[in-house]
Design a protein around this motif. Structure first.
Motif, PDB file in Angstrom:
ATOM      1  N   PHE A   1       4.376  -2.786   2.016  1.00 36.92           N
ATOM      2  CA  PHE A   1       3.652  -2.066   1.026  1.00 36.92           C
ATOM      3  C   PHE A   1       2.756  -2.895   0.271  1.00 36.92           C
ATOM      4  O   PHE A   1       2.832  -4.248   0.540  1.00 36.92           O
ATOM      5  CB  PHE A   1       4.578  -1.606  -0.390  1.00 36.92           C
ATOM      6  CG  PHE A   1       5.561  -0.432   0.311  1.00 36.92           C
ATOM      7  CD1 PHE A   1       5.205   0.640   0.642  1.00 36.92           C
ATOM      8  CD2 PHE A   1       6.845  -0.733   0.509  1.00 36.92           C
ATOM      9  CE1 PHE A   1       6.014   1.777   1.133  1.00 36.92           C
ATOM     10  CE2 PHE A   1       7.886   0.264   0.918  1.00 36.92           C
ATOM     11  CZ  PHE A   1       7.395   1.261   1.091  1.00 36.92           C
ATOM     12  N   PRO A   2       1.578  -2.339  -0.151  1.00 33.67           N
ATOM     13  CA  PRO A   2       1.195  -1.233  -0.518  1.00 33.67           C
ATOM     14  C   PRO A   2       0.598  -0.301   0.392  1.00 33.67           C
ATOM     15  O   PRO A   2      -0.038  -1.291   1.614  1.00 33.67           O
ATOM     16  CB  PRO A   2       0.278  -1.157  -1.804  1.00 33.67           C
ATOM     17  CG  PRO A   2      -0.390  -2.415  -1.640  1.00 33.67           C
ATOM     18  CD  PRO A   2       0.650  -3.516  -0.789  1.00 33.67           C
TER      19      PRO A   2
ATOM     20  N   GLU B   1      -2.176   2.631   2.171  1.00 35.03           N
ATOM     21  CA  GLU B   1      -3.102   3.419   1.740  1.00 35.03           C
ATOM     22  C   GLU B   1      -2.948   4.836   2.050  1.00 35.03           C
ATOM     23  O   GLU B   1      -2.906   5.213   3.181  1.00 35.03           O
ATOM     24  CB  GLU B   1      -4.394   2.811   2.541  1.00 35.03           C
ATOM     25  CG  GLU B   1      -5.916   3.582   2.317  1.00 35.03           C
ATOM     26  CD  GLU B   1      -6.109   4.138   0.827  1.00 35.03           C
ATOM     27  OE1 GLU B   1      -6.157   3.234   0.030  1.00 35.03           O
ATOM     28  OE2 GLU B   1      -6.303   5.258   0.491  1.00 35.03           O
ATOM     29  N   ILE B   2      -2.823   5.535   1.163  1.00 35.07           N
ATOM     30  CA  ILE B   2      -2.457   7.188   1.375  1.00 35.07           C
ATOM     31  C   ILE B   2      -3.454   7.652   2.097  1.00 35.07           C
ATOM     32  O   ILE B   2      -3.169   8.963   2.516  1.00 35.07           O
ATOM     33  CB  ILE B   2      -2.060   7.773   0.161  1.00 35.07           C
ATOM     34  CG1 ILE B   2      -3.218   7.774  -1.032  1.00 35.07           C
ATOM     35  CG2 ILE B   2      -0.676   7.191  -0.596  1.00 35.07           C
ATOM     36  CD1 ILE B   2      -2.928   8.910  -2.040  1.00 35.07           C
TER      37      ILE B   2
ATOM     38  N   LEU C   1       4.009   8.222   4.655  1.00 38.10           N
ATOM     39  CA  LEU C   1       3.920   8.632   3.274  1.00 38.10           C
ATOM     40  C   LEU C   1       5.145   8.906   2.921  1.00 38.10           C
ATOM     41  O   LEU C   1       5.600   8.693   1.643  1.00 38.10           O
ATOM     42  CB  LEU C   1       2.975   9.841   3.130  1.00 38.10           C
ATOM     43  CG  LEU C   1       1.467   9.690   3.387  1.00 38.10           C
ATOM     44  CD1 LEU C   1       0.937  11.050   3.596  1.00 38.10           C
ATOM     45  CD2 LEU C   1       0.959   8.947   2.270  1.00 38.10           C
TER      46      LEU C   1
ATOM     47  N   VAL D   1       7.443   6.364   0.974  1.00 32.80           N
ATOM     48  CA  VAL D   1       7.005   5.931  -0.563  1.00 32.80           C
ATOM     49  C   VAL D   1       7.809   6.646  -1.853  1.00 32.80           C
ATOM     50  O   VAL D   1       7.989   7.789  -1.712  1.00 32.80           O
ATOM     51  CB  VAL D   1       5.520   6.303  -0.672  1.00 32.80           C
ATOM     52  CG1 VAL D   1       5.000   5.871  -2.299  1.00 32.80           C
ATOM     53  CG2 VAL D   1       4.659   5.761   0.324  1.00 32.80           C
TER      54      VAL D   1
ATOM     55  N   TYR E   1      -6.924   8.954  -7.010  1.00 28.29           N
ATOM     56  CA  TYR E   1      -5.602   8.640  -7.573  1.00 28.29           C
ATOM     57  C   TYR E   1      -5.313   9.789  -8.515  1.00 28.29           C
ATOM     58  O   TYR E   1      -4.049  10.061  -8.898  1.00 28.29           O
ATOM     59  CB  TYR E   1      -5.692   7.172  -8.743  1.00 28.29           C
ATOM     60  CG  TYR E   1      -4.552   6.800  -8.945  1.00 28.29           C
ATOM     61  CD1 TYR E   1      -3.472   6.546  -8.420  1.00 28.29           C
ATOM     62  CD2 TYR E   1      -4.359   6.812 -10.573  1.00 28.29           C
ATOM     63  CE1 TYR E   1      -2.457   5.905  -9.113  1.00 28.29           C
ATOM     64  CE2 TYR E   1      -3.202   6.429 -11.432  1.00 28.29           C
ATOM     65  CZ  TYR E   1      -2.289   5.861 -10.395  1.00 28.29           C
ATOM     66  OH  TYR E   1      -1.140   5.509 -11.160  1.00 28.29           O
TER      67      TYR E   1
ATOM     68  N   ALA F   1       5.428   5.939  -7.760  1.00 23.76           N
ATOM     69  CA  ALA F   1       4.604   5.757  -6.390  1.00 23.76           C
ATOM     70  C   ALA F   1       3.314   4.804  -6.420  1.00 23.76           C
ATOM     71  O   ALA F   1       3.150   3.745  -5.595  1.00 23.76           O
ATOM     72  CB  ALA F   1       4.157   6.964  -5.970  1.00 23.76           C
TER      73      ALA F   1
ATOM     74  N   ILE G   1       1.412   1.944  -3.386  1.00 23.29           N
ATOM     75  CA  ILE G   1       0.340   2.677  -2.625  1.00 23.29           C
ATOM     76  C   ILE G   1      -1.020   2.053  -3.153  1.00 23.29           C
ATOM     77  O   ILE G   1      -1.055   1.669  -4.186  1.00 23.29           O
ATOM     78  CB  ILE G   1       0.229   4.205  -3.029  1.00 23.29           C
ATOM     79  CG1 ILE G   1       0.099   4.661  -4.339  1.00 23.29           C
ATOM     80  CG2 ILE G   1       1.375   4.754  -1.996  1.00 23.29           C
ATOM     81  CD1 ILE G   1       0.105   5.888  -4.544  1.00 23.29           C
ATOM     82  N   THR G   2      -1.972   2.296  -2.431  1.00 22.00           N
ATOM     83  CA  THR G   2      -3.325   2.129  -2.802  1.00 22.00           C
ATOM     84  C   THR G   2      -4.154   3.393  -2.427  1.00 22.00           C
ATOM     85  O   THR G   2      -3.683   4.374  -1.650  1.00 22.00           O
ATOM     86  CB  THR G   2      -4.082   1.073  -1.978  1.00 22.00           C
ATOM     87  OG1 THR G   2      -4.090   1.253  -0.525  1.00 22.00           O
ATOM     88  CG2 THR G   2      -3.409  -0.390  -2.102  1.00 22.00           C
ATOM     89  N   CYS G   3      -5.029   3.660  -3.355  1.00 22.80           N
ATOM     90  CA  CYS G   3      -5.700   4.897  -3.343  1.00 22.80           C
ATOM     91  C   CYS G   3      -7.339   4.734  -3.316  1.00 22.80           C
ATOM     92  O   CYS G   3      -7.907   4.015  -3.995  1.00 22.80           O
ATOM     93  CB  CYS G   3      -5.598   5.736  -4.448  1.00 22.80           C
ATOM     94  SG  CYS G   3      -5.179   7.490  -4.164  1.00 22.80           S
TER      95      CYS G   3
ATOM     96  N   TYR H   1      -5.469  -0.793  -5.705  1.00 27.48           N
ATOM     97  CA  TYR H   1      -3.998  -0.647  -6.495  1.00 27.48           C
ATOM     98  C   TYR H   1      -3.753  -0.374  -7.878  1.00 27.48           C
ATOM     99  O   TYR H   1      -4.362  -1.099  -8.566  1.00 27.48           O
ATOM    100  CB  TYR H   1      -3.407  -2.323  -5.906  1.00 27.48           C
ATOM    101  CG  TYR H   1      -1.927  -2.248  -6.374  1.00 27.48           C
ATOM    102  CD1 TYR H   1      -0.885  -1.562  -5.830  1.00 27.48           C
ATOM    103  CD2 TYR H   1      -1.530  -3.192  -7.411  1.00 27.48           C
ATOM    104  CE1 TYR H   1       0.393  -1.607  -5.917  1.00 27.48           C
ATOM    105  CE2 TYR H   1      -0.105  -3.242  -7.662  1.00 27.48           C
ATOM    106  CZ  TYR H   1       0.834  -2.619  -6.956  1.00 27.48           C
ATOM    107  OH  TYR H   1       2.112  -2.737  -7.377  1.00 27.48           O
TER     108      TYR H   1
END
Ligand code: SF4
Length: 413
Positions: free
Chosen positions: A322-323, A325-326, A334, A337, A359, A372, A376-378, A382
């Motif tokens: 992690f993280p 990228e969703i 996914l 997570v 996000y 979550a 994750i990164t969106c 981060y």
């Protein structure tokens, strides 16, 4: 009917240790209306479409010739005994159904004389219900290990679900606590049922009018905490049974100290309910989240963490992954997570076909953002705002877990 009700009280009480469905405990007196309900015998189960259905849960008999050490119905136990005749079972079920107490029947049994004699009576009960009373409600029938294949074939056509309880997941524990049961005699009917279900599915594709064989599949139950098996062994046994016999469910039943024996945990020990809960969570990850048993647990630390759910525990042990990228990773990634479930993972995949997931969209998609966000990164950013160290994330998420427990956790991992 009073005599039948007394038998029903004894046999519903004797059935309550089978956890394939949970007792509702409902009691409602008829004060000014139609019907009433008794606290015994009614339990709830879930249909494949997620509907909750109420079942009459009883034993055909609690007169048992076996002597499983952990069981209240074993032949050496002093307990009130009763048996219902097939006609009584059919009548009680129909009465309860007509009064709208139940939508189906969960029928199990102790071993009276031998497996086939008992299962003949079960077959007769189901025949009466289906053929004489035209009962179309849900039926779950327990198969006693050692029942002949011919009887299983007939029962499987009349019941929606059938199950064979494994009870204890190793030959040595069976030898110690259930000496009349053999692992091979438990696994062999599971294999037979699995083959019959496949054969029946093939026939139904080719020919019209073939009845379903165990249309709702087969399941089993394991007792947790009565024997020495650790979670690693239990979870691997469950995984093997899902894989080999395509079971619909493995039920885990925390051992209730209803009898005392030097072979069992001391009666004062509370039932390991938290352990049971963690096993159900891990089982869920095996079935719907593409996890393997040895990812969730290994021999060096063979019990599931009681402080953290298995997915969070796995994620914190694998922070190097992690993280993620969703907007880029696969559906399966996914699902790994914490805070993202089956539905929300599906929604992310569907949404990002149209435009990048932001996000601020996550909460609306059902994602538990406060969990979550650390994994994750969106769109490359981060949002966790703390370092990616597992200790730091664990402290942020679970401040209530005290320092001593944390030390134990890191020692074990
Ligand atoms: S076979 Fe064993 S577990 Fe089943 S009722 Fe008899 S003693 Fe109890």
């Amino acid at each position: 009917m009073n005599q039948a009700l007394e038998k029903l009280r004894i046999l519903a009480d004797a059935a309550k240790y089978d956890v394939s469905c949970a007792s509702s405990g409902l009691e409602r007196k008829n004060s000014n209306g139609i019907g009433n309900s008794k606290s015994f015998g009614i339990c709830h189960s879930w249909a494949s479409d997620g509907r909750c259905i109420s079942l009459l849960k009883i034993l055909l008999t609690n007169k048992c010739v076996y002597n499983c050490v952990y069981c209240v119905n074993r032949c050496s136990a002093e307990t009130k005994r009763a048996s219902l005749e097939p006609e009584e079972i059919a009548q009680i079920t129909i009465e309860f159904y007509r009064r709208n107490y139940i939508e189906g029947l969960f029928l199990s049994s102790a071993v009276e004389i031998n497996p086939d004699t008992t299962m003949e009576k079960m077959l007769k009960s189901l025949q009466l219900l289906r053929e004489t009373y035209s009962f179309n409600g849900y039926i779950h029938a327990k198969i006693i290990p050692g029942t002949s294949s011919g009887l299983i074939n007939k029962i499987g056509i009349l019941a929606d679900r059938i199950s064979v309880n494994i009870e204890l997941p190793s030959e040595s524990s069976l030898q110690l606590l259930a000496p009349q049961k053999k692992l091979s005699a438990i696994l062999s009917p599971m294999d037979h049922i699995h083959n019959k279900i496949n054969e029946n599915n093939d026939l139904r594709k080719k020919f019209k009018g073939i009845d379903k064989f165990a249309g709702a599949g087969q399941s089993t139950q394991m007792i947790i905490g009565a024997s020495k098996e650790n979670d690693y062994l239990i979870l691997n046994a469950a995984q093997q049974m899902y894989h080999k016999f395509h079971l619909k469910r493995v039920y885990y039943s925390a051992y209730m100290p209803v009898v005392s024996s030097s072979l069992l945990p001391v009666p004062s020990s509370p039932p390991p309910l938290k352990r049971e809960n963690r096993l159900y969570q891990a089982d869920w990850l095996l079935r719907f989240y593409f996890f393997k048993a040895d990812e969730l647990i290994d021999l060096s630390s063979p019990f599931l963490d009681l402080d953290l759910d298995p997915k969070m525990s796995w994620a914190l042990r694998n922070m190097h992954q992690f993280p993620i990228e969703i907007n880029r990773v696969s559906y399966e990634e996914l699902l790994r997570v914490p805070g993202i479930g089956v539905r929300s993972a599906y929604k992310i995949v569907a949404q990002r076909r149209r435009a990048a997931v932001k996000y601020e969209h996550l909460a609306k998609m059902g994602i538990v953002v406060k969990r979550a966000k650390y994994f994750i990164t969106c769109c490359g950013k981060y949002y966790g705002k703390i370092s990616l160290k597992p200790e730091t994330i664990k402290n942020a998420l679970f401040p209530e877990i005290n320092a001593e427990q944390q030390l134990t956790f890191w020692d074990r991992n």
